[in-house]
Write an enzyme that holds these catalytic residues in place. Structure first.
Site: not given
Ligand SMILES: *Cc1c(COP(=O)(O)O)cnc(C)c1O
Length: 394
Positions: A90, A112, A371
């Site tokens: 993010k 948000e 992610s």
């Molecule tokens: C917020 C988040 C997601 C989901 O958000 P996307 O916009 O779909 O990427 C996925 N993995 C992690 C670690 C997150 O913090």
């Protein structure tokens, strides 16, 4: 209020901008400024500087040797967004948008947040640039995520608990947009995923595309060929679209998105307008967005980015569901045999990749986008596993 429908920002029938006229003007200006700066050499240089010196990019593409050996089949590589500063993808987007906000003369950032992850990334970016930061969060969410509220406050942000509606993410988004309309001359709305009215999905994809820009270069260096598949989890869809971006025009690379079985917008949703854009959405009998219950807070969203809706409709990308239990197993597996504790969101992608690897050849490769890291989830998993144990003990 009259609702204007803008023709740009469409991915097939999806996307667009379904917002009140006055907000549309603000979004038009945002689009113009984004288009102006995204190719500006000074802007790119500054963005690259923060990617490297602050976020810690480029992050590795790690060969998961033990997992590959155990699963059998294709080689599994992990794109390590978990190693970024603040522990997830993010921050790539937060830094990109804040640099744009600075150039647009904003002296105040609003955002948000649902579980708090985007709020923390935004508060972090505001801290380093010394910009005033207000985070809207549903009141119910502030109570469930008290530690993330404190984290944002430590970073200097003001957290506003929204008790309108159900006191959840949707209500926080509504408050943020109404703040933006009132204060657009000084305020920039830093949106957290590849969702919302145009230009947000396009802008967020732009700043998350660094993931596949790096992974493509890295896999070519290591393997001398492109991967058979790229796998990523999808909540709003930002880490997935960033992981796919540089492969979309290469049809031989399979693009695989993974949703929680408890919030399957792409697999079970229908075209509908939510939060100012059109996408595949889970609706209840009355036609309202359905409440969803994923164990991964970041995946708990009844809609999905418009480009994913389009990639699904055209068949360019494939989307599968993974249950909470499967994700929980992958969470433990990766921790135990690779020494990497993944976020519960990312664990969905890991679980899908383990299924897929078995179906492919030994000389194929799969890139899984990790992610985020799972430190934030350890306490939750502790409670879930401990409860199971208690049940087993009777
Ligand atoms: C917020 C988040 C997601 C989901 O958000 P996307 O916009 O779909 O990427 C996925 N993995 C992690 C670690 C997150 O913090």
């Amino acid at each position: 209020m009259s609702i204007s429908k803008v023709e740009k920002g469409y991915f097939g029938q999806f996307g667009g901008s379904f917002v009140p006229e006055e907000l549309q003007e603000v979004l038009n200006y945002l689009e113009e400024q984004f288009e102006k700066y995204k190719n500006d050499p000074e802007f790119i240089e500054e963005y690259n500087y923060y990617l490297k010196e602050y976020i810690g990019r480029e992050n590795p593409l790690t060969f998961a040797k033990n997992l590959t050996g155990k699963v059998g089949g294709a080689k599994i590589y992990l794109k390590r967004e978990d190693l970024n500063h603040t522990g997830a993808h993010k921050i790539n987007n937060a830094i990109g948008q804040i640099l744009l906000a600075k150039r647009m003369g904003a002296n105040r950032i609003i955002a948000e947040t649902g579980a708090g992850q985007h709020g923390v990334a935004t508060a972090t970016a505001c801290a380093i640039f010394g910009i005033d930061c207000t985070i809207y969060m549903g009141k119910v969410d502030t109570e469930r995520q008290a530690l993330n509220v404190f984290r944002m406050e430590l970073l200097g942000a003001k957290v506003v608990a929204v008790d309108k509606g159900q006191g959840r993410l949707k209500d926080a988004v509504d408050e943020a947009f109404s703040d933006l309309v009132q204060n657009y001359k000084t305020t920039f709305y830093l949106l957290g995923s590849a969702v919302g009215p145009h230009p947000f999905p396009t802008m967020v994809k732009h700043f998350q595309s660094i993931i596949s820009e790096e992974s493509k270069r890295q896999i070519l260096e290591k393997e001398g060929k492109l991967p058979a598949a790229v796998v990523a989890c999808a909540g709003g869809g930002s880490n997935a679209i960033g992981s796919f971006a540089h492969y979309i025009d290469t049809p031989e690379v399979r693009l695989i998105g993974v949703e929680p079985a408890e919030a399957p917008s792409l697999t079970k949703g229908v075209p509908a307008v939510i939060h100012g854009f059109k996408c595949l959405t889970l609706l209840d009998e009355e036609g309202n967005p359905s409440p969803t219950y994923s164990i991964a807070a970041g995946l708990d969203y009844p809609g999905i980015g418009p480009e994913h809706s389009y990639l699904k409709e055209t068949g360019r990308a494939e989307y599968y569901t993974i249950t909470g239990d499967e994700a929980l197993e992958a969470f433990q597996e990766l921790s135990k045999i690779e020494g990497i504790i993944p976020a519960l969101e990312s664990s969905h992608a890991v679980a899908q990749a383990m299924k897929l690897a078995k179906e492919l050849n030994k000389d194929d490769t799969i890139i899984v986008n990790l992610s985020g890291r799972g430190d934030k989830d350890v306490e939750q998993v502790f409670h879930m596993l401990k409860k199971d144990e208690d049940v087993l003990k009777g």
